[in-house]
Motif scaffolding. Sequence first.
Motif, PDB file in Angstrom:
ATOM      1  N   SER A 101       0.780  -1.189  -0.041  1.00 53.15           N
ATOM      2  CA  SER A 101       0.048  -0.123  -0.141  1.00 53.15           C
ATOM      3  C   SER A 101       0.858   1.254   0.081  1.00 53.15           C
ATOM      4  N   LEU A 102       2.153   1.283   0.153  1.00 51.71           N
ATOM      5  CA  LEU A 102       3.029   2.243  -0.327  1.00 51.71           C
ATOM      6  C   LEU A 102       3.036   2.881  -1.595  1.00 51.71           C
ATOM      7  N   PHE A 103       2.578   1.837  -2.578  1.00 53.83           N
ATOM      8  CA  PHE A 103       2.437   1.867  -4.016  1.00 53.83           C
ATOM      9  C   PHE A 103       1.246   2.919  -4.254  1.00 53.83           C
ATOM     10  N   SER A 104       1.292   3.833  -5.188  1.00 54.54           N
ATOM     11  CA  SER A 104       0.140   4.611  -5.459  1.00 54.54           C
ATOM     12  C   SER A 104      -0.782   3.829  -6.110  1.00 54.54           C
ATOM     13  N   ALA A 105      -2.013   4.413  -6.473  1.00 58.75           N
ATOM     14  CA  ALA A 105      -3.094   3.730  -7.530  1.00 58.75           C
ATOM     15  C   ALA A 105      -2.717   3.808  -8.968  1.00 58.75           C
ATOM     16  N   ASP A 106      -1.878   4.881  -9.192  1.00 56.42           N
ATOM     17  CA  ASP A 106      -1.841   5.066 -10.606  1.00 56.42           C
ATOM     18  C   ASP A 106      -0.744   3.654 -10.818  1.00 56.42           C
ATOM     19  N   ALA A 107       0.331   3.616 -10.122  1.00 51.50           N
ATOM     20  CA  ALA A 107       1.294   2.396 -10.264  1.00 51.50           C
ATOM     21  C   ALA A 107       0.792   1.058 -10.319  1.00 51.50           C
ATOM     22  N   LEU A 114      -4.696  -7.043  -1.553  1.00 53.77           N
ATOM     23  CA  LEU A 114      -3.570  -5.969  -1.359  1.00 53.77           C
ATOM     24  C   LEU A 114      -3.370  -6.112   0.108  1.00 53.77           C
ATOM     25  N   GLU A 115      -2.238  -6.266   0.413  1.00 52.05           N
ATOM     26  CA  GLU A 115      -1.681  -6.117   1.835  1.00 52.05           C
ATOM     27  C   GLU A 115      -1.376  -4.451   2.005  1.00 52.05           C
ATOM     28  N   ALA A 116      -2.016  -4.159   3.372  1.00 54.10           N
ATOM     29  CA  ALA A 116      -1.803  -2.876   3.694  1.00 54.10           C
ATOM     30  C   ALA A 116      -1.611  -2.451   5.185  1.00 54.10           C
ATOM     31  N   ASN A 117      -0.958  -1.641   5.672  1.00 52.58           N
ATOM     32  CA  ASN A 117      -0.540  -1.592   7.050  1.00 52.58           C
ATOM     33  C   ASN A 117      -1.260  -0.222   7.443  1.00 52.58           C
ATOM     34  N   PRO A 118      -1.763  -0.009   8.564  1.00 51.04           N
ATOM     35  CA  PRO A 118      -2.602   1.043   9.259  1.00 51.04           C
ATOM     36  C   PRO A 118      -1.953   2.422   8.904  1.00 51.04           C
ATOM     37  N   PHE A 155      -2.664   4.255   5.382  1.00 50.95           N
ATOM     38  CA  PHE A 155      -4.081   4.457   4.935  1.00 50.95           C
ATOM     39  C   PHE A 155      -4.518   5.865   4.561  1.00 50.95           C
ATOM     40  N   GLU A 156      -4.835   6.277   3.584  1.00 43.64           N
ATOM     41  CA  GLU A 156      -5.479   7.299   3.079  1.00 43.64           C
ATOM     42  C   GLU A 156      -6.773   6.992   2.313  1.00 43.64           C
ATOM     43  N   GLN A 157      -7.836   7.819   2.785  1.00 48.86           N
ATOM     44  CA  GLN A 157      -9.176   7.489   2.199  1.00 48.86           C
ATOM     45  C   GLN A 157      -9.132   7.474   0.610  1.00 48.86           C
ATOM     46  N   ASP A 158      -8.659   8.498   0.083  1.00 51.51           N
ATOM     47  CA  ASP A 158      -8.830   8.519  -1.577  1.00 51.51           C
ATOM     48  C   ASP A 158      -8.185   7.439  -2.255  1.00 51.51           C
ATOM     49  N   LYS A 159      -6.798   7.179  -1.574  1.00 44.09           N
ATOM     50  CA  LYS A 159      -5.914   6.131  -2.315  1.00 44.09           C
ATOM     51  C   LYS A 159      -6.714   4.926  -2.136  1.00 44.09           C
ATOM     52  N   PHE A 160      -7.297   4.490  -1.201  1.00 45.70           N
ATOM     53  CA  PHE A 160      -7.988   3.154  -0.939  1.00 45.70           C
ATOM     54  C   PHE A 160      -9.114   3.114  -1.862  1.00 45.70           C
ATOM     55  N   LYS A 161      -9.997   4.125  -2.029  1.00 49.05           N
ATOM     56  CA  LYS A 161     -11.048   4.342  -2.855  1.00 49.05           C
ATOM     57  C   LYS A 161     -10.607   3.916  -4.381  1.00 49.05           C
ATOM     58  N   ALA A 162      -9.593   4.393  -4.512  1.00 48.62           N
ATOM     59  CA  ALA A 162      -8.804   4.366  -6.065  1.00 48.62           C
ATOM     60  C   ALA A 162      -8.341   2.958  -6.217  1.00 48.62           C
ATOM     61  N   TYR A 163      -8.086   2.386  -5.128  1.00 44.94           N
ATOM     62  CA  TYR A 163      -7.619   0.897  -5.263  1.00 44.94           C
ATOM     63  C   TYR A 163      -8.761   0.044  -5.317  1.00 44.94           C
ATOM     64  N   ARG A 164     -10.107   0.237  -4.766  1.00 49.42           N
ATOM     65  CA  ARG A 164     -11.125  -0.367  -5.008  1.00 49.42           C
ATOM     66  C   ARG A 164     -11.582  -0.362  -6.308  1.00 49.42           C
ATOM     67  N   GLN A 165     -11.272   0.929  -7.012  1.00 45.76           N
ATOM     68  CA  GLN A 165     -12.124   1.145  -8.321  1.00 45.76           C
ATOM     69  C   GLN A 165     -11.057   0.398  -9.289  1.00 45.76           C
ATOM     70  N   LEU A 166      -9.785  -0.123  -9.009  1.00 39.36           N
ATOM     71  CA  LEU A 166      -8.914  -0.581 -10.047  1.00 39.36           C
ATOM     72  C   LEU A 166      -9.387  -2.169  -9.877  1.00 39.36           C
ATOM     73  N   GLY A 167     -10.128  -2.692  -9.113  1.00 41.52           N
ATOM     74  CA  GLY A 167     -10.730  -4.009  -9.021  1.00 41.52           C
ATOM     75  C   GLY A 167     -10.187  -4.771  -8.040  1.00 41.52           C
ATOM     76  N   ILE A 168      -9.290  -4.197  -7.138  1.00 40.96           N
ATOM     77  CA  ILE A 168      -8.869  -4.936  -5.875  1.00 40.96           C
ATOM     78  C   ILE A 168      -9.822  -5.008  -4.851  1.00 40.96           C
ATOM     79  N   MET A 171     -12.020   3.000   7.502  1.00 46.79           N
ATOM     80  CA  MET A 171     -11.667   3.556   6.058  1.00 46.79           C
ATOM     81  C   MET A 171     -11.894   2.319   4.702  1.00 46.79           C
ATOM     82  N   ALA A 172     -11.511   1.101   5.214  1.00 44.47           N
ATOM     83  CA  ALA A 172     -11.404   0.074   4.378  1.00 44.47           C
ATOM     84  C   ALA A 172     -12.957  -0.096   3.694  1.00 44.47           C
ATOM     85  N   GLN A 173     -14.003  -0.074   4.767  1.00 38.26           N
ATOM     86  CA  GLN A 173     -15.347  -0.307   4.547  1.00 38.26           C
ATOM     87  C   GLN A 173     -15.682   1.015   3.720  1.00 38.26           C
TER      88      GLN A 173
END
Length: 382
Positions: free
Chosen positions: A73-79, A101-105, A108-121, A154-156
């Motif tokens: 989760s250190l990687f950007s949604a773009d990458a 995707l493994e992530a550490n608390p 966590f950034e809300q916008d980043k994780f919304k973008a991850y979900r939109q990618l299909g993760i 935030m995940a939910q």
Amino acid sequence: MPTLATLPPLALYIHIPWCVRKCPYCDFNSHTAGPELPEQAYVDALLADLEQDLPAAQGRPLTSIFFGGGTPSLFSADALGRLLRGIEARIAFSPDIEITLEANPGTFEQDKFKAYRQLGINRLSIGVQSFQQAKLQALGRIHDGGEAVRAAGMAQAAGFDNFNLDLMHGLPGQSLEEALSDLRQAIDLGATHLSWYQLTLEPNTVFWNQPPVLPEDDILWDIQEAGQALLAEQGFAQYEVSAYARPGRAARHNLNYWSFGDFIGIGAGAHGKLSYPDGRILRTWKTRLPKDYLNPAKPFQAGEKRLPLDELPFEFLMNALRLTNGVDAQLFTERTGVPLAQLDSARREAEQKGLLRVEPQRLVATPRGQLFLNDLLQYFLT
């Protein structure tokens, strides 16, 4: 040599080796991140690595993808988006593919994780370990208990209705009530899956060289028994030694691994297991250090080993017997090409010792066999 009539399902493991800080108990291939991560170069390398492994797919679609680390989760949604698009252009995805995707608390950034979900993760595995500040400090974690709680929320909020929380027990100075408190908190946060495992001191870690004082064996046993009872009471079924899930939420990637399925491993230090119709089953491993993995002059693959015929029973059962319900006995032949009858003598001995259930159609360890899995596996060494 035996041949395989059908190949196992295929998964993909992607290793992202950077962390904010190396934890003192961690023996995974993880490295402290610098001020800037080489995201683009690493994505390019991952896709080139996958390109070399494509013949191993043998036309099979991917049933799951797992981003492990390190801290992916250190990687950007773009990458990650560019990477996922590149993977799908090379290997088909099953319609119901599970992408974890493994992530550490602390990341966590809300916008980043919304973008991850939109990618299909569609699944997260969050490395909480504990909700108690003193325990988190003892483990060298970068987050506090409040951040751990917020991460689940935030995940939910980002649209993840399927997420795992990693928890450890047997922590320095931990009491039974403290261990159960962590479990109750994780359940209350709506986790659909829990990885709950005992802290062990592994070689090549800070804790190995400077061991903390851990709870006595009696306390560890009490924690294990009471924790399992609590999880069962709350509707979490134990399907593997340290994995518990709500109905229908067992991790597909884990199930494929433990049932001796195939997986391509890409990334620094990633391991793979690949089967071929001619009966070959290979273990593969990639160049471990990120700087070497990113060096165009060095190969991605550091080595491979063909599993000898006489090691296949042990290799298969080392995985399958970790599953609390075991596997269909015929899966042994399907995944190894070896006749099931080859296990007969060892099965009888293990059954007589109370380590393997007397169940001809399945290979299942007894509760005692799960506790003494290494002893059980010795019967299948040739």
